[in-house]
Motif scaffolding. Structure first.
Motif, short mmCIF file in Angstrom:
data_model
loop_
_atom_site.label_atom_id
_atom_site.label_comp_id
_atom_site.label_asym_id
_atom_site.label_seq_id
_atom_site.Cartn_x
_atom_site.Cartn_y
_atom_site.Cartn_z
N TRP A 180 22.50 -1.73 82.96
CA TRP A 180 21.90 -0.32 82.46
C TRP A 180 20.69 -0.95 81.91
CZ3 TRP A 180 20.13 1.72 77.98
CH2 TRP A 180 19.90 3.06 78.24
N TRP A 181 20.81 -1.78 80.82
CA TRP A 181 19.84 -2.14 80.15
C TRP A 181 18.62 -2.56 80.85
CZ3 TRP A 181 17.71 -0.68 75.51
CH2 TRP A 181 18.69 -0.50 74.68
N ILE A 182 18.65 -3.51 81.62
CA ILE A 182 17.97 -4.19 82.54
C ILE A 182 17.15 -3.14 83.48
CG2 ILE A 182 17.47 -5.59 84.49
CD1 ILE A 182 19.90 -7.29 83.58
N GLU A 183 17.80 -1.97 83.92
CA GLU A 183 17.42 -0.98 84.70
C GLU A 183 16.46 0.16 83.91
OE1 GLU A 183 20.54 0.56 86.89
OE2 GLU A 183 20.85 -1.35 87.95
N ASN A 184 16.84 0.40 82.66
CA ASN A 184 16.36 1.36 81.97
C ASN A 184 15.57 0.98 80.54
OD1 ASN A 184 17.77 3.90 83.28
ND2 ASN A 184 19.53 2.13 83.08
N ALA A 185 15.44 -0.24 80.52
CA ALA A 185 14.65 -0.50 79.28
C ALA A 185 13.33 -0.07 79.12
CB ALA A 185 14.83 -1.81 79.04
N ARG A 186 12.54 -0.36 80.20
CA ARG A 186 11.03 0.20 80.28
C ARG A 186 10.96 1.49 80.33
NH1 ARG A 186 10.73 -4.37 83.82
NH2 ARG A 186 9.32 -5.80 82.93
N GLY A 187 11.85 2.36 80.99
CA GLY A 187 11.69 3.85 81.03
C GLY A 187 12.09 4.52 79.68
N ARG A 188 13.08 4.13 79.12
CA ARG A 188 13.42 4.58 77.78
C ARG A 188 12.29 4.67 76.78
NH1 ARG A 188 16.76 6.63 80.69
NH2 ARG A 188 18.82 7.12 80.47
N PHE A 189 11.61 3.35 76.93
CA PHE A 189 10.82 2.96 75.49
C PHE A 189 9.43 3.52 75.93
CE2 PHE A 189 14.24 0.52 74.02
CZ PHE A 189 14.07 0.53 72.68
N ALA A 190 9.18 3.84 77.28
CA ALA A 190 7.71 4.12 77.86
C ALA A 190 7.70 5.53 77.61
CB ALA A 190 7.42 3.82 79.06
N SER A 191 8.87 6.23 77.62
CA SER A 191 8.69 8.02 77.84
C SER A 191 7.84 8.55 76.64
CB SER A 191 10.23 8.32 77.51
OG SER A 191 10.17 9.76 77.72
N GLY A 192 7.22 9.18 77.00
CA GLY A 192 6.51 10.14 75.82
C GLY A 192 7.08 10.95 75.02
N ASP A 193 8.44 11.26 75.30
CA ASP A 193 9.42 11.96 74.45
C ASP A 193 10.31 11.15 73.59
OD1 ASP A 193 10.51 14.24 73.47
OD2 ASP A 193 11.93 14.38 75.00
N ALA A 194 10.24 9.73 73.81
CA ALA A 194 11.12 8.83 73.51
C ALA A 194 11.44 9.08 71.65
CB ALA A 194 10.70 7.19 73.55
N PHE A 195 10.03 9.15 71.10
CA PHE A 195 10.28 9.14 69.56
C PHE A 195 9.48 10.42 69.20
CE2 PHE A 195 9.83 4.57 70.73
CZ PHE A 195 11.22 4.13 70.54
N LEU A 196 9.60 11.54 69.93
CA LEU A 196 8.99 12.70 69.66
C LEU A 196 9.85 13.40 68.37
CD1 LEU A 196 7.00 14.83 70.10
CD2 LEU A 196 8.27 16.04 71.88
N GLY A 197 9.42 13.57 67.32
CA GLY A 197 10.11 14.28 66.16
C GLY A 197 11.08 13.22 65.32
N ALA A 198 10.81 12.14 65.63
CA ALA A 198 11.85 11.01 64.96
C ALA A 198 11.87 11.13 63.34
CB ALA A 198 11.59 9.52 65.17
#
Length: 408
Positions: free
Chosen positions: A75-93
């Motif tokens: 899961w980490w290998i397949e999803n790391a890039r997508g999760r951290f690149a998402s424009g909503d990843a840190f919205l409102g952190a």
């Protein structure tokens, strides 16, 4: 200490702390080729056994009823890039305060004392540090994690930290070089022709528009039929809309003199947003203001900067369309203050970003404007020795207006 991209369930969001070891391993994953080397995969598996939040971040998003460490590593290998690149990843952190760090230290000690098989049971303790109570509707669908003894006993190949830092440095240099080249091309090629165009349009189009508006208003006064009266009003409204577009062009070509005063960006932004909230509510868009700094003193034209903020928020709302969130904040970056407008919209494609400050290009469908707003914001920024930039991922966009700190 940082944060992982947010976890979502329904309208709620939760945040988990990102430790230094996880930062290193995730960085290695982001730089890895499509075929991830075995030693990187081994490092991921090893960290899943020692870092509770690295483990929970994958486990809580796993879609099957059961999973093993190998599955979470995949899961980490397949999803790391997508999760951290998402424009909503840190919205409102949220901001991290001392109390949060103290609770996390206690949780690390707690997890060191319990069996791996109990890690999922106590996951709400982590989630509720920076989030609401975990709903049962989400909790009951969490997978059961099987800790394979053979996998846990396997030794991970050590990370070559020197090579990792070298790759990271080269990647950063390349990104900075591409950004500088993009900015130079954008400023020179996309905005250079606007001045010549604006003068011609102002004279050739404003005069006919004035005649159309005057005649339509005369007919309105003589018209008793409500439907025809409404049609004439739409003509007048569209004339004003066209006039505003030309005014935006003229603002860039021949802007008024800047009237600089010493002003605080925090109350200025706070005063601008309430007037825009009513229009946003029609689109079911929530506008939030996060006060990151106590004050942000700059030297600038209050009217121009206020209009620039309105332009960025308006652009964000149009990008979202319906249902979403806009988060506005004022932050300090070195010797400059930044007004950041983050939205939960679809983000920008590479082509949209290339044309973002082009006055005749818009990523929106026909009939929703020519994209003049960002061009006007850019002009305000340059008049104040500042800049405006857009960053984006697969979802969401962040517009940043940067202004120099006022000299004392």
């Amino acid at each position: 200490m940082g944060l992982y991209p947010c976890l979502r369930h329904g309208e709620n969001r939760w945040w988990l702390p990102l430790g230094e070891d996880a930062h290193t391993v995730i960085g290695r994953l982001l730089l890895a080729p499509p075929q991830v080397p075995s030693h990187v995969r081994s490092a991921v598996i090893e960290l899943l056994q020692s870092d509770p939040t690295f483990f929970l971040y994958a486990a809580l998003q796993f879609s099957s009823d059961t999973a093993g460490l190998e599955d979470l590593a995949d899961w980490w290998i397949e999803n790391a890039r997508g999760r951290f690149a998402s424009g909503d990843a840190f919205l409102g952190a949220p901001d991290i305060v001392v109390e949060h760090k103290q609770r996390w230290r206690k949780l690390h000690a707690h997890y060191a004392a319990i069996a791996h098989n109990d890690w999922m049971r106590d996951a709400p303790l982590w989630l509720e540090v920076l989030g609401p109570p975990v709903p049962l509707s989400w909790h009951q669908h969490w997978p059961e994690i099987e800790f394979d003894a053979e996998v846990m006993e396997a030794e991970a190949s050590p990370l070559d930290s020197g090579i990792f830092l070298q790759q990271l440095a080269r990647q950063t240099q390349r990104a900075e070089s591409l950004q500088a080249a993009f900015d130079e091309r954008l400023h020179r090629a996309k905005l250079g022709s606007l001045k010549q165009l604006a003068y011609g349009l102002s004279h050739e189009i404003n005069n006919p528009l004035a005649n159309i508006s005057t005649r339509a208003q005369q007919l309105q006064r003589e018209e008793s039929d409500p439907q025809r009266h409404a049609v004439l009003q739409r003509i007048v409204d569209q004339v004003y809309r066209a006039h505003e577009m030309i005014a935006d062009l003229m603002f860039y070509a021949n802007p008024p003199m800047v009237n600089p005063v010493r002003l605080d960006l925090v109350p200025l932004v706070a005063d601008v947003l309430p007037a825009m909230q009513s229009a946003a509510e029609v689109q079911r868009i929530r506008i939030e203001f996060q006060q990151v700094v106590g004050s942000a003193w700059v030297s600038g034209d209050r009217s121009m900067i206020g209009e620039a903020v309105r332009g960025l928020v308006r652009n964000a709302a149009e990008a979202i369309g319906q249902r979403g969130t806009i988060i506005v904040s004022v932050e300090q970056e070195g010797e400059r203050f930044q007004i950041r407008v983050a939205d939960s919209g679809p983000g920008l494609s590479a082509r949209d970003r290339e044309h973002a400050f082009d006055p005749y290009y818009s990523g929106r469908e026909a009939g929703r404007g020519l994209g003049l707003g960002l061009c006007r914001v850019y002009r305000v920024a340059r008049l104040h020795q500042g800049d405006v930039a857009l960053t984006t991922g697969p979802t969401g966009c962040v517009a940043t207006l940067t202004l120099p700190i006022a000299k004392s």
